[in-house]
Scaffold this motif. Structure first.
Motif, PDB file in Angstrom:
ATOM      1  N   ALA A 144       2.536  -4.007   0.205  1.00  0.00           N
ATOM      2  CA  ALA A 144       3.799  -3.687   0.863  1.00  0.00           C
ATOM      3  C   ALA A 144       4.285  -4.860   1.711  1.00  0.00           C
ATOM      4  O   ALA A 144       5.488  -5.147   1.776  1.00  0.00           O
ATOM      5  CB  ALA A 144       3.637  -2.440   1.738  1.00  0.00           C
ATOM      6  N   THR A 145       3.348  -5.563   2.343  1.00  0.00           N
ATOM      7  CA  THR A 145       3.704  -6.721   3.170  1.00  0.00           C
ATOM      8  C   THR A 145       4.256  -7.857   2.315  1.00  0.00           C
ATOM      9  O   THR A 145       5.245  -8.518   2.685  1.00  0.00           O
ATOM     10  CB  THR A 145       2.477  -7.202   3.958  1.00  0.00           C
ATOM     11  OG1 THR A 145       1.999  -6.130   4.776  1.00  0.00           O
ATOM     12  CG2 THR A 145       2.812  -8.398   4.833  1.00  0.00           C
TER      13      THR A 145
ATOM     14  N   SER B 113       3.915   2.905   0.622  1.00  0.00           N
ATOM     15  CA  SER B 113       2.520   2.517   0.387  1.00  0.00           C
ATOM     16  C   SER B 113       1.666   3.771   0.352  1.00  0.00           C
ATOM     17  O   SER B 113       2.156   4.884   0.575  1.00  0.00           O
ATOM     18  CB  SER B 113       2.032   1.603   1.529  1.00  0.00           C
ATOM     19  OG  SER B 113       1.955   2.337   2.742  1.00  0.00           O
TER      20      SER B 113
ATOM     21  N   ILE C 164       5.900  -0.507   6.852  1.00  0.00           N
ATOM     22  CA  ILE C 164       5.005  -0.103   5.770  1.00  0.00           C
ATOM     23  C   ILE C 164       4.878   1.400   5.920  1.00  0.00           C
ATOM     24  O   ILE C 164       4.186   1.901   6.806  1.00  0.00           O
ATOM     25  CB  ILE C 164       3.654  -0.818   5.871  1.00  0.00           C
ATOM     26  CG1 ILE C 164       3.871  -2.328   5.830  1.00  0.00           C
ATOM     27  CG2 ILE C 164       2.720  -0.368   4.742  1.00  0.00           C
ATOM     28  CD1 ILE C 164       2.604  -3.142   6.085  1.00  0.00           C
TER      29      ILE C 164
ATOM     30  N   THR D  72      -3.286   0.032   6.708  1.00  0.00           N
ATOM     31  CA  THR D  72      -2.230  -0.758   6.090  1.00  0.00           C
ATOM     32  C   THR D  72      -1.888  -1.967   6.954  1.00  0.00           C
ATOM     33  O   THR D  72      -1.504  -3.018   6.433  1.00  0.00           O
ATOM     34  CB  THR D  72      -0.971   0.085   5.831  1.00  0.00           C
ATOM     35  OG1 THR D  72      -0.571   0.741   7.038  1.00  0.00           O
ATOM     36  CG2 THR D  72      -1.221   1.118   4.753  1.00  0.00           C
TER      37      THR D  72
ATOM     38  N   ALA E  73       3.370  -0.839  10.683  1.00  0.00           N
ATOM     39  CA  ALA E  73       2.575  -0.197   9.635  1.00  0.00           C
ATOM     40  C   ALA E  73       2.167   1.185  10.129  1.00  0.00           C
ATOM     41  O   ALA E  73       1.647   1.319  11.243  1.00  0.00           O
ATOM     42  CB  ALA E  73       1.328  -1.032   9.321  1.00  0.00           C
TER      43      ALA E  73
END
Length: 342
Positions: A238-239, A228, A193, A259, A254
């Motif tokens: 994003a995940t 992100s 991320i 995030t 991340a």
């Protein structure tokens, strides 16, 4: 002629002359003993002066002293938002560093908008701050350079524009440590991320991720790089993109803890367990992540070291080094395990 602060006291206010008379010492002796910028003396005269000052209710007129010196001993700090724990931690570290050096820090937030940065800087300068610490730098932005050309003492913190005075963490090393940790656990398909491309911090961590993959002989799959913002919701989105791939990752790095928290919520909604199904590493080590139901493996950033170095750089100006880099530390916790661990 501007007189010193001892002779500009308002009517009815206890002055330094009153303290000197009551203690039986000179005005200059009282001024030196009560000046918080100087080392604290513990001899008999100093103890007596402080006792008398306390008994009389003497309060030093900081504004008049600042006028005499042409300084306010106040530093302006510009951050994107204080709801971001990372920025709150940076500001608190800067406030502590200012206190140690006899200064005071005031903060303005700008929601990471370049025009708002300029407005906030102007407002703080109009209020007489002696310098600015900016945590809102963007790649290719000239704002810090513009301030320097105007003679404004200015330093960047956490993020750099690549040219200005800056105190930052070693983001490339941190990204490398996070990714290397997942590789060493046996993960071979690792998503990231990646944060926003305008921030040097996220770009450095992405570089570290790529370096670790190259060293391990792992191919870089652009589908595993999910951009992100630095926010929780963006981390969740994003995940979901990463886990929607035909070949989803078994580990995710991340580039900040917010995030990563978003990633945890998304993985839970998808019915996936951390670390049984997916291992997760964050960045910054904000306080909450060690207390999550699954404590988060993360990279710790030395905020106090970065803050102290930022003030030192501001004081030295362009005469010394231009950048200070602080070393991050990997903090392994329960959110990472070998792939397929029960």
């Amino acid at each position: 002629m501007i007189q010193d602060d001892e002779t500009q006291e308002r009517p009815g206010r206890v002055t330094i002359l009153d303290v000197a008379a009551a203690a039986g010492v000179s005005k200059s002796t009282v001024s030196r003993i009560l000046d918080e910028r100087l080392p604290r003396s513990e001899n008999e005269t100093a103890r007596k002066v402080r006792q008398v000052a306390a008994q009389l209710g003497y309060i030093r007129d900081v504004s008049a002293a600042s006028l005499r010196r042409g300084q306010t001993n106040t530093i302006g700090v510009i951050v994107p938002r204080l709801t971001d724990t990372v920025m709150a931690m940076l500001y608190e570290a800067l406030a502590r560093a200012c206190t140690r050096s006899g200064r005071f820090a005031i903060v303005a937030t700008t929601d990471d908008e370049p025009q708002a940065d300029r407005a906030a800087a102007q407002a703080l300068l109009q209020r007489g701050v002696d310098g600015l610490v900016l945590s809102t730098a963007r790649e290719g932005d000239d704002f810090a350079q513009e301030l320097a050309e105007r003679g404004v003492p200015c330093v960047l913190a956490l993020r750099s524009d690549g040219r200005s005075l800056a105190s930052v963490g070693d983001d490339r090393l941190g990204g490398y440590l996070a990714t290397r940790h997942l590789i060493d656990l046996g993960h071979r398909r690792i998503g990231i991320i990646a944060g926003p491309r305008y921030a040097s911090s996220s770009l450095g961590r992405l570089d570290g991720y790529r370096q670790a993959l190259r060293e391990a002989g792992l191919p870089e799959d652009r589908l595993l790089v999910s951009e992100s913002t630095f926010g929780i919701d963006s981390g969740a989105e994003a995940t979901e993109r990463l886990m929607g791939l035909a070949q989803p990752p078994t580990g995710i790095f991340a580039v900040n803890d917010n995030t990563a928290i978003g990633a945890l919520s998304a993985l839970s909604r998808l019915g996936l367990s951390v670390p049984d199904d997916v291992s997760l590493v964050g960045y910054n080590d904000i306080p909450i992540v060690s207390r999550l139901p699954t404590p988060l493996t993360t990279v710790r950033v030395p905020f106090d070291q970065i803050a102290s170095a930022a003030l030192e750089l501001m004081m030295q100006g362009s005469m010394g080094e231009r950048i200070r880099v602080a070393t991050p530390t990997l903090i392994p916790r329960r959110s990472t395990a070998p792939p397929g661990s029960p």
